[in-house]
Design a protein around this motif. Structure first.
Motif, PDB file in Angstrom:
ATOM      1  N   ILE A   1       0.841  -1.204   0.000  1.00  0.00           N
ATOM      2  CA  ILE A   1       0.000   0.000   0.000  1.00  0.00           C
ATOM      3  C   ILE A   1       0.869   1.245   0.000  1.00  0.00           C
ATOM      4  O   ILE A   1       0.534   2.239  -0.650  1.00  0.00           O
ATOM      5  CB  ILE A   1      -0.983  -0.028   1.182  1.00  0.00           C
ATOM      6  CG1 ILE A   1      -2.037  -1.076   0.894  1.00  0.00           C
ATOM      7  CG2 ILE A   1      -1.587   1.333   1.430  1.00  0.00           C
ATOM      8  CD1 ILE A   1      -3.248  -1.082   1.733  1.00  0.00           C
TER       9      ILE A   1
ATOM     10  N   SER B   1      -4.602   5.177  -6.729  1.00  0.00           N
ATOM     11  CA  SER B   1      -4.342   4.809  -5.335  1.00  0.00           C
ATOM     12  C   SER B   1      -5.444   3.940  -4.730  1.00  0.00           C
ATOM     13  O   SER B   1      -5.154   2.919  -4.103  1.00  0.00           O
ATOM     14  CB  SER B   1      -4.163   6.054  -4.467  1.00  0.00           C
ATOM     15  OG  SER B   1      -2.939   6.661  -4.745  1.00  0.00           O
TER      16      SER B   1
ATOM     17  N   ALA C   1      -4.945   0.101  -3.697  1.00  0.00           N
ATOM     18  CA  ALA C   1      -5.130  -0.310  -2.299  1.00  0.00           C
ATOM     19  C   ALA C   1      -6.146  -1.442  -2.214  1.00  0.00           C
ATOM     20  O   ALA C   1      -5.989  -2.378  -1.421  1.00  0.00           O
ATOM     21  CB  ALA C   1      -5.558   0.880  -1.453  1.00  0.00           C
TER      22      ALA C   1
ATOM     23  N   TYR D   1      -5.465  -5.140  -0.674  1.00  0.00           N
ATOM     24  CA  TYR D   1      -6.329  -5.698   0.369  1.00  0.00           C
ATOM     25  C   TYR D   1      -6.900  -7.048  -0.062  1.00  0.00           C
ATOM     26  O   TYR D   1      -6.893  -8.006   0.707  1.00  0.00           O
ATOM     27  CB  TYR D   1      -7.451  -4.708   0.700  1.00  0.00           C
ATOM     28  CG  TYR D   1      -8.417  -5.223   1.718  1.00  0.00           C
ATOM     29  CD1 TYR D   1      -8.027  -5.397   3.043  1.00  0.00           C
ATOM     30  CD2 TYR D   1      -9.720  -5.555   1.370  1.00  0.00           C
ATOM     31  CE1 TYR D   1      -8.908  -5.880   3.986  1.00  0.00           C
ATOM     32  CE2 TYR D   1     -10.606  -6.037   2.307  1.00  0.00           C
ATOM     33  CZ  TYR D   1     -10.200  -6.197   3.618  1.00  0.00           C
ATOM     34  OH  TYR D   1     -11.070  -6.678   4.541  1.00  0.00           O
TER      35      TYR D   1
END
Length: 132
Positions: free
Chosen positions: A51, A62, A66, A70
């Motif tokens: 991240i 972004s 991310a 995840y």
């Protein structure tokens, strides 16, 4: 700061969770608890590094990046659980409970690290955010 905030409680939790399960249910549970906590520790630390790399890239990607990191973390944790479910030495309850505890501790540490790392852009902006 976020990485350090997650690393410290995560590293403390590794032996603490193993010791707690050893005292409660013996060596078999302690090894399983250590395996669960270590699995989550490694995956979350690698995810935090991922991240960090995503956030340093273009702002437009972004959130998507991310999300991919995840999702990758979730897939890795589920994969480890599926691979280890047939192992004789694994106490599933100790593995799961320590993995959950490790996740919670590291997430709290990460949030605390994030809050401490915030920088004030406009004078008084952080004070107003806390008051609302």
């Amino acid at each position: 700061m976020m990485l350090r905030g997650a690393l410290v409680p995560g590293m403390i939790a590794l032996p603490a969770l193993a010791a707690a399960f050893w005292a409660y249910a013996g060596e078999h549970a302690a090894l399983s608890a250590l395996a669960g906590a270590a699995t989550v520790f490694v995956i979350l630390v690698v995810g935090l590094l991922g991240i960090t790399a995503v956030v340093l890239g273009p702002a437009a990607t972004s959130m998507a990046g991310a999300g991919v990191v995840y999702l990758g973390q979730l897939i890795l944790i589920v994969t480890v659980v599926l691979v280890l479910r047939g192992v004789d030495w694994l106490d599933g309850r100790a593995f799961a409970l320590s993995a959950i505890a490790q996740t919670l501790l590291m997430q709290v540490g990460q949030v605390v690290g994030y809050v401490r790392a915030r920088h004030e852009i406009h004078p008084g902006s952080l004070d107003r955010g806390a008051a609302s």
